[in-house]
Design an enzyme around this catalytic site. Structure first.
Site, PDB file in Angstrom:
ATOM      1  N   LYS A 105       0.008  -1.177   0.437  1.00 25.91           N
ATOM      2  CA  LYS A 105       0.064  -0.002  -0.094  1.00 25.91           C
ATOM      3  C   LYS A 105       1.077   1.368  -0.118  1.00 25.91           C
ATOM      4  CE  LYS A 105      -4.075  -0.499   2.629  1.00 25.91           C
ATOM      5  NZ  LYS A 105      -4.973  -0.281   2.217  1.00 25.91           N
ATOM      6  N   TYR A 148      12.394 -35.607 -15.038  1.00 21.35           N
ATOM      7  CA  TYR A 148      10.596 -34.940 -15.331  1.00 21.35           C
ATOM      8  C   TYR A 148       9.564 -35.080 -13.843  1.00 21.35           C
ATOM      9  CZ  TYR A 148       9.813 -40.147 -15.049  1.00 21.35           C
ATOM     10  OH  TYR A 148       9.972 -41.236 -13.689  1.00 21.35           O
ATOM     11  N   ARG A 181       4.869 -49.553 -12.177  1.00 22.93           N
ATOM     12  CA  ARG A 181       5.358 -50.301 -10.932  1.00 22.93           C
ATOM     13  C   ARG A 181       4.563 -51.364 -11.007  1.00 22.93           C
ATOM     14  NH1 ARG A 181       4.377 -47.174  -5.195  1.00 22.93           N
ATOM     15  NH2 ARG A 181       2.142 -48.299  -5.653  1.00 22.93           N
ATOM     16  N   SER A 202      13.324 -43.359 -10.245  1.00 31.19           N
ATOM     17  CA  SER A 202      11.981 -42.255  -9.540  1.00 31.19           C
ATOM     18  C   SER A 202      11.900 -42.891  -8.205  1.00 31.19           C
ATOM     19  CB  SER A 202      10.692 -43.163 -11.129  1.00 31.19           C
ATOM     20  OG  SER A 202       9.210 -42.422 -10.207  1.00 31.19           O
ATOM     21  N   HIS A 243     -15.883  -8.248   2.050  1.00 33.71           N
ATOM     22  CA  HIS A 243     -14.476  -9.657   2.008  1.00 33.71           C
ATOM     23  C   HIS A 243     -14.768 -10.831   1.939  1.00 33.71           C
ATOM     24  CE1 HIS A 243     -13.022 -12.052   5.354  1.00 33.71           C
ATOM     25  NE2 HIS A 243     -12.392 -11.735   5.122  1.00 33.71           N
ATOM     26  N   CYS A 254       7.300 -39.647  -8.864  1.00 37.79           N
ATOM     27  CA  CYS A 254       5.939 -40.288  -8.722  1.00 37.79           C
ATOM     28  C   CYS A 254       5.518 -39.824  -7.657  1.00 37.79           C
ATOM     29  CB  CYS A 254       6.454 -41.549  -9.182  1.00 37.79           C
ATOM     30  SG  CYS A 254       6.611 -42.297  -8.435  1.00 37.79           S
ATOM     31  N   ARG A 286      -3.575  -1.415  -5.886  1.00 34.42           N
ATOM     32  CA  ARG A 286      -2.892  -2.423  -6.207  1.00 34.42           C
ATOM     33  C   ARG A 286      -2.904  -3.524  -7.466  1.00 34.42           C
ATOM     34  NH1 ARG A 286      -5.517  -4.661  -0.061  1.00 34.42           N
ATOM     35  NH2 ARG A 286      -7.710  -4.916  -1.229  1.00 34.42           N
ATOM     36  N   GLY A 311      -8.341  -7.262   4.256  1.00 40.89           N
ATOM     37  CA  GLY A 311      -8.966  -7.458   5.123  1.00 40.89           C
ATOM     38  C   GLY A 311      -8.575  -8.281   6.790  1.00 40.89           C
ATOM     39  N   ARG A 346      -3.620   3.091   8.464  1.00 42.46           N
ATOM     40  CA  ARG A 346      -4.027   1.953   8.199  1.00 42.46           C
ATOM     41  C   ARG A 346      -2.782   0.940   8.210  1.00 42.46           C
ATOM     42  NH1 ARG A 346      -7.235   4.832   4.024  1.00 42.46           N
ATOM     43  NH2 ARG A 346      -9.231   4.191   3.639  1.00 42.46           N
ATOM     44  N   ARG A 364       0.068 -48.144 -11.307  1.00 45.54           N
ATOM     45  CA  ARG A 364       0.505 -48.625  -9.766  1.00 45.54           C
ATOM     46  C   ARG A 364      -0.387 -49.873 -10.112  1.00 45.54           C
ATOM     47  NH1 ARG A 364      -0.841 -42.963  -7.138  1.00 45.54           N
ATOM     48  NH2 ARG A 364      -1.765 -42.673  -9.273  1.00 45.54           N
ATOM     49  N   GLY A 405       9.820 -41.578  -4.775  1.00 49.88           N
ATOM     50  CA  GLY A 405       8.827 -42.105  -4.403  1.00 49.88           C
ATOM     51  C   GLY A 405       9.002 -41.490  -3.304  1.00 49.88           C
ATOM     52  N   THR A 406       8.263 -39.900  -3.273  1.00 47.49           N
ATOM     53  CA  THR A 406       8.725 -39.264  -2.144  1.00 47.49           C
ATOM     54  C   THR A 406       7.425 -38.880  -0.893  1.00 47.49           C
ATOM     55  OG1 THR A 406       7.129 -37.215  -4.044  1.00 47.49           O
ATOM     56  CG2 THR A 406       9.608 -37.054  -4.027  1.00 47.49           C
ATOM     57  N   ASN A 407       6.708 -39.895  -1.806  1.00 48.72           N
ATOM     58  CA  ASN A 407       5.850 -39.916  -0.568  1.00 48.72           C
ATOM     59  C   ASN A 407       6.299 -40.431   0.546  1.00 48.72           C
ATOM     60  OD1 ASN A 407       3.723 -38.184  -1.479  1.00 48.72           O
ATOM     61  ND2 ASN A 407       2.797 -40.804  -2.796  1.00 48.72           N
ATOM     62  N   ASP A 408       6.866 -42.118   0.615  1.00 47.78           N
ATOM     63  CA  ASP A 408       7.376 -43.232   1.196  1.00 47.78           C
ATOM     64  C   ASP A 408       8.669 -42.698   1.212  1.00 47.78           C
ATOM     65  OD1 ASP A 408       5.539 -44.722   1.524  1.00 47.78           O
ATOM     66  OD2 ASP A 408       6.144 -46.034   0.289  1.00 47.78           O
ATOM     67  N   MET A 432      -5.985  -6.882   8.196  1.00 50.53           N
ATOM     68  CA  MET A 432      -5.032  -5.852   8.939  1.00 50.53           C
ATOM     69  C   MET A 432      -6.272  -5.033   9.273  1.00 50.53           C
ATOM     70  SD  MET A 432      -2.851  -7.590   9.487  1.00 50.53           S
ATOM     71  CE  MET A 432      -1.534  -6.808  10.072  1.00 50.53           C
ATOM     72  N   GLU A 492      12.265 -44.935  -2.690  1.00 46.79           N
ATOM     73  CA  GLU A 492      11.845 -44.830  -1.997  1.00 46.79           C
ATOM     74  C   GLU A 492      12.465 -44.563   0.007  1.00 46.79           C
ATOM     75  OE1 GLU A 492       7.717 -46.841  -2.442  1.00 46.79           O
ATOM     76  OE2 GLU A 492       9.341 -47.846  -2.803  1.00 46.79           O
TER      77      GLU A 492
END
Length: 900
Positions: A35, A873, A639, A786, A477, A853, A361, A114, A105, A583, A788-791, A116, A767
Site C-alpha cells: 500500500k 520429469y 510399478r 523414480s 470481504h 512420482c 494494488r 481484510g 492503515r 500402480r 517415490g517421495t511419499n514413502d 489487518m 523410497e
C-alpha cells in the site's frame, strides 16, 4: 521474529508522500509494504493522492525484536512527516477550529485483504468535532464521523467488541422509530457519541482518549499488534506469507465521502476480476465512507451503466450520477494499467466533487480471469509471453480443473445473489466458521452461510466448499477472499433471511435448516436446494494458449500417475507427456480378478500360485494394451506389485464368509491366512521387491502381461512401445539384480514367441534413505530412478503419513516445520537425499533417467526443486498436470515461484 536491531540508528523509518512528490517508489514494497509503495508511486505519477507518510516494515521488525518498543528516532520522524502533511492540507493536527484528521492503515508487502486493522477519522475529540462541524458546515456529518471513529478506534486499539456499539445504535433507532442510519439527525448522533463513550469507559475502565497524539500512537501500535493477531496468522499460514516480513503503517490525511450527495466512496478493478474481460468494473456508494463498501453494510451501486444493466440493477451508476468525476476515474484507470502493466484494484473517494485516489494494488482475480488478462495483455503489447507465464499462480489453475454444474441437470433455484466468485459447490448448510471447520474435519462437505463474513471467519471459509452471504457486494470481504481461495461465493443475496441462532435460512416460504444440502453457482449467483450434479471442465482458448507458451520455455518433463484408461485419457487431455507411475495393484481390485488374486494368496505352493496367476495375466495384459494405445508411444512407467498381500484379503467376518463361499473354501482357512500375513508395521514389512524375492512368479506374471501387451500393440500399430518397468522399495543392488533377471528372462521368451523386438528399461523406485545413499551401485543395474517421495518422506522422517496429521499442524504453528512435508517436499532433508542419489547415480550411469512420482509432483514448490536438482520429469495426478507444466516453466524462467 528477527535479530535485535536496537543499535541501528542510521536508518530512515518514515517515508512521506503527497503533492505530486514522494520519498518512496513502487519497487520499495518490501520496506514500505504494498500500500505504502503504491501510494508513493501514484503520488509521483501526479495522481490526486491525499498526503501522508509510511512507517516502514523495519519498524515492525524492530518492534517485535525489542520487546514491543519503537526505535528512539521514530517519534521525531513521525512529527516531521505530520508537519509536512499539515502544510500541504492547510490544517493542524489537534486544532480545535480546523483540525487535520488522518486514517491509519496497515500495509504488508503481500496483499492481505481484510486481515489487518484500519482506523478512520483519527484526531477527532470533544473539541475537534466542533471544529470539523464548523469547517465542513455540516454538524450531522461531524458527529457521524466522530461516532464512527470511536467505534473503530475502540474496537481496533482498545479491544471493545463491535456488537456493544451496534446494539446501542439499534436501541437508539428503535427509540426514534427509524430504520436507517441516514435517518438520524445531528443531535441524535451527538447522543450516540455520548452512549459510545460510556460503553468505552465501562468496558476499559478508562475514558475514551481525547489527546490526538495519544490516539495516533495507539493506532500505530494496534496495526503492528494486529500483525500477530489470530486471523493474520491464519491468513499468512494459508498463503505462505512469512511472519518475518512484518507490516508497514500508512498515515494519510482524511478525505470524506460522507459529507453529502456530492461525495462518494468506491472500489474498482481496471478489468473484471471474475472473468478478466477488459471492462471497468466496480462499485460505489454516495455519501459513505470506504469501510461501508467492503464491509457489506450497504449494498453498493455499479460504476458503469454497462455493469448496472448486466446485473439488472435499478440503482443509478456513477457514470450517470457523477459523469465528470467518472471521466477522471476512467483516465486514472488507463494511467495505472499502462504504468503497472497489470490489472489494478483501486480505492477512491469523492469529496465535494473532487476525486482522490486512496490505493492501488495488483488486483486479486480468479484463475480464469488471470489467464484472460495475461493473454489479452500480450495481444495488447503491454507484456510479453514469458511475463504472461510468470503472472499466473500455478496452484490457482486448480480452480479451472474442477467440475461445474451440469447444464442438463434439474435444479430448484430458491434465490439469486451476486456472482462473487465462480465455480460450483454443494454441501450441508452451516452458520458459523467454527462449525464449518469442525464438520469439514469430519469429512463433510459444507456451505458456510453468513449475513456477511469478516476476517474472523477465514478458517471456516477455507474449510467450506462454498460461501453464501445475504449482504455485501462484489468487492466485499467474502467475495475477495473466496476468489483468492478459488471457492465459489454468492454474495448480497438480499432475499435470503439468515438466522444463525435458529440455524435457518429462509427465502419466500422456503426454509433450509442446519445440515440440509444446498448448491451454489458462483458464476451465476444462483442458490439451489439439494445437490446438483456437476460436469468436468473443458480447457481451451486462453488456457491452451498460455500452456503452449509455458511448454516453450520449460525443461522438465511432465507425466501423470495413472492406471485406468479414464485417468490416462484425462492426463493426455491435460498435456501429460507419459505415465510416470502406473500402480499395477490398483488393477487387482477390479471385478472378478480380485477372486483370482485371493486364490493366489491362499495358495500353499508355487504351482497353485501359478495356476491363479495364469487367470490374472490376460486381464493385466488387456489393461496394459489400453494404456499403451492411449499413450501412443509416450513413456509408461509401470510399478510392479507393491502393497503387502494381506491388503487384498477381506477384513470383516461377513466379508470373509462371502470370500470363502466365492472360493469354495472353509472360512477358517481365510482367517488363518489373514492371521499369518498380519504385520505390525506393514509399511516397512513384506511388500515391494520383498514380495518379488519371496514369490518371483508374481513379478514374472506381471512382466509377461506387460511384454505381451507391448507385442500386441506394436504388431497392430507398427510403432515401438518402450515400457519402463519399475521395481519398488529396493534397498540393495542385489534385490534389483534378481528381479531384473526375472524381467529379462520373460522379455526374451515373449520376444521369441511373438517375433517382436522388445525395447524396455528396468529401474527402481527410490523410497528408502539407504537406496539414495547407495545410488552409485544401484545405478549399475537400474536404467532409471523414480523418487517415490511419499514413502521417502515417511522413511526419512520416521513419520506415518496416515497418522501424522493429528500433530503436524502443531509442528507448523510452533515453527518446527514450515509446511506439511507430505504436501510440499522437505527440501533440506528429503531433497538432500534426492540430490545425493542424483549425483551418485549419474556418476555411475551418465544417462540415468530421473523423476519423482509422489504427490509432490503436482506441488509447485516441489516442482521448482526438481527443476533445480536436474531431474528429467515429475509425475503427478492428472488434474495437477497443468499446474506442474506452469510451475516447471516458471522454474525455467529463473524467477521466483508465483504464489499470490
Amino acid at each position: 521474529m528477527a535479530k535485535d536491531t536496537a543499535q541501528k540508528t542510521d536508518e530512515k523509518w518514515v517515508y512521506s508522500f503527497g503533492s505530486g512528490k514522494a520519498e518512496g517508489r513502487a519497487d520499495m514494497r518490501n520496506l514500505l509494504g504494498g500500500k505504502g509503495a503504491n501510494l508513493a508511486e501514484m503520488s509521483s505519477l501526479g495522481l490526486p493522492v491525499p498526503p501522508g507518510f509510511t512507517v516502514t516494515t523495519d519498524v515492525c521488525t524492530y518492534y517485535y525484536a525489542n520487546k514491543e518498543n519503537y526505535p528512539p528516532e521514530l517519534k521525531d520522524e513521525v512529527e516531521k512527516a505530520l508537519d509536512a502533511v499539515e502544510k500541504i492540507v492547510g490544517t493542524k493536527f489537534g486544532d480545535a477550529n480546523n483540525p487535520l484528521l488522518v486514517s491509519v492503515r496497515s500495509g504488508a508487502r503481500a496483499s492481505m485483504p481484510g486481515m489487518m486493522d484500519t482506523v478512520l477519522n483519527l484526531g477527532l475529540n470533544d473539541r475537534t468535532v466542533l471544529g470539523l462541524a464548523k469547517s465542513s458546515g455540516d454538524d450531522r456529518f461531524a458527529w457521524d464521523s466522530y461516532r464512527r471513529f470511536i467505534q473503530m478506534y475502540s474496537n481496533v486499539v482498545l479491544d471493545v467488541a463491535h456488537h456493544y456499539f451496534e446494539e446501542a445504535l439499534e436501541l437508539r433507532k428503535e427509540d426514534l422509530g427509524v430504520h436507517m442510519d441516514t435517518d438520524l439527525k445531528s443531535d441524535d448522533w451527538r447522543s450516540v457519541v455520548g452512549e459510545y463513550k460510556k460503553i468505552v469507559e465501562k468496558r476499559t475502565g478508562r475514558a475514551f482518549p481525547q489527546e490526538p497524539r495519544e490516539q495516533l500512537w495507539g493506532a500505530i501500535g494496534a496495526v503492528f499488534g494486529s500483525w500477530m493477531n489470530q486471523r493474520a496468522i491464519t491468513y499468512r499460514r494459508l498463503h505462505s506469507i512469512p511472519e518475518s516480513w512484518g507490516t508497514a503503517v500508512n498515515v494519510q490525511a482524511m478525505v470524506f465521502g460522507n459529507m453529502g450527495d456530492d461525495c462518494a466512496t468506491g472500489v474498482a478493478f481496471t478489468r473484471d476480476p471474475s472473468t478478466g474481460t477488459n471492462l471497468f468494473y466496480g462499485e460505489y456508494l454516495v455519501n459513505a465512507q470506504g469501510e461501508d463498501v467492503v464491509a457489506g453494510i450497504r449494498t453498493p451501486q455499479h460504476l458503469t451503466i454497462e455493469g448496472k444493466t448486466a446485473q439488472k440493477s435499478d440503482a443509478p451508476a456513477m457514470e450517470e450520477v457523477m459523469p465528470e468525476v467518472f471521466g477522471q476515474l476512467a483516465k486514472v484507470r488507463e494511467t495505472l494499467e499502462k504504468h503497472y502493466r497489470d490489472m489494478q484494484d483501486i480505492e477512491f473517494t469523492v469529496q465535494r466533487g473532487k476525486l482522490y485516489m486512496l490505493q492501488t494494488r495488483n488486483g486479486k482475480r480468479t484463475a480464469k480471469a488471470a489467464l484472460k488478462i495475461a493473454v489479452d495483455m500480450v495481444r495488447e503489447g503491454l507484456i510479453d509471453k514469458k511475463q504472461a507465464v510468470e503472472r499466473i499462480v500455478p496452484s490457482s489453475l486448480d480452480q479451472l480443473l474442477h467440475p461445474t454444474l451440469d447444464p442438463k441437470a434439474s435444479r430448484k433455484v430458491i434465490a439469486k445473489g451476486l456472482p462473487a466468485s465462480p465455480g460450483a459447490a454443494s454441501g450441508k448448510v452451516v452458520f458459523s466458521a467454527d462449525e464449518a471447520e469442525k464438520q469439514a474435519r469430519a469429512g463433510e462437505k459444507v456451505i458456510l452461510v453468513r449475513r456477511e463474513t469478516s476476517p474472523e471467519d477465514i478458517h471456516g471459509m477455507h474449510a467450506a466448499e462454498g460461501i453464501l452471504t445475504s449482504t455485501g457486494g462484489m468487492t466485499s470481504h467474502a467475495a475477495v477472499v473466496a476468489r483468492g481461495m478459488g471457492k465459489p461465493c454468492v454474495a448480497g443475496a438480499g432475499d435470503v433471511r439468515i438466522d444463525g441462532k435458529a440455524g435457518t435460512l429462509s427465502v419466500r416460504g422456503t426454509t433450509v435448516k442446519t445440515g440440509e444440502q444446498i448448491t451454489l453457482d458462483g458464476s451465476t449467483g444462483e442458490i439451489m436446494l439439494g445437490v446438483v450434479p456437476t460436469v468436468q471442465p473443458e480447457l481451451s482458448g486462453d488456457f491452451a494458449e498460455l500452456m503452449v507458451w509455458a511448454d516453450e520455455v520449460r525443461r522438465l518433463g511432465i507425466r501423470a500417475n495413472a492406471e485406468t484408461p479414464a485417468d490416462a485419457a484425462q492426463a493426455r487431455k491435460f498435456g501429460a507427456e507419459g505415465i510416470g507411475l502406473c500402480r499395477t495393484e490398483h488393477m487387482f481390485f477390479e471385478g472378478d480378478r480380485i477372486v483370482a488374486v485371493r486364490q493366489m494368496i491362499l495358495a500353499d505352493d508355487e504351482k497353485s500360485r501359478r495356476t491363479a496367476l495364469a487367470k490374472i495375466q490376460p486381464m493385466q495384459a488387456r489393461d496394459f494394451v489400453e494404456l499403451f494405445e492411449i499413450m501412443a508411444g509416450l513413456p509408461v512407467t509401470i510399478r510392479l506389485l507393491d502393497p503387502p498381500l494381506h491388503e487384498f484379503l477381506p477384513k470383516t467376518d461377513a466379508d470373509m464368509a462371502q470370500v470363502a463361499k466365492d472360493l469354495g473354501v472353509d472360512v477358517k482357512e481365510i482367517e488363518a491366512r489373514a492371521h499369518k500375513l498380519h504385520e505390525f508395521n506393514p509399511m516397512l514389512g513384506h511388500r515391494g521387491v520383498r514380495l518379488g524375492i519371496s514369490y518371483p512368479e508374481i513379478y514374472e506374471m506381471q512382466a509377461r502381461a506387460i511384454f505381451e501387451a507391448v507385442a500386441e500393440v506394436q504388431k497392430k500399430n507398427g510403432k515401438t512401445v518402450t515400457p519402463e518397468i519399475m521395481i519398488p522399495l529396493v534397498a540393495t543392488k542385489k534385490e534389483l539384480d534378481l528381479m531384473k533377471a526375472v524381467v529379462d528372462q520373460v522379455a526374451s521368451e515373449v520376444s521369441q514367441m511373438s517375433g517382436q523386438t522388445l525395447e524396455y528399461m528396468v529401474g527402481t523406485m527410490i523410497e528408502l534413505p539407504r537406496a539414495a545413499l547407495r545410488a552409485a551401485e544401484i545405478a549399475e543395474t537400474a536404467e532409471f530412478f523414480s523418487f517415490g517421495t511419499n514413502d521417502l518422506t515417511q522413511t526419512t522422517f520416521g513419520l506415518s503419513r496416515d497418522d501424522s496429521a493429528s500433530f503436524l499442524e502443531k509442528y507448523q504453528q510452533k515453527g518446527i516445520l514450515e509446511h506439511d512435508p507430505f504436501a510440499s517436499l522437505d527440501i533440506e532433508g528429503v531433497g538432500e537425499l534426492i540430490e545425493i542419489a542424483r549425483e551418485r547415480g549419474r556418476r555411475t550411469r551418465n544417462s540415468l533417467k530421473l523423476g519423482i512420482c509422489g504427490e509432490h509432483g503436482g506441488d509447485p514448490a516441489s516442482v521448482f526443486f526438481c527443476h533445480k536438482a536436474g531431474l528429467d520429469y515429475v509425475s503427478c495426478s492428472p488434474f495437477r498436470v497443468p499446474i506442474a507444466r506452469l510451475a516447471a516453466a516458471q522454474a525455467a524462467l529463473g524467477g521466483a515461484l508465483k504464489t499470490e
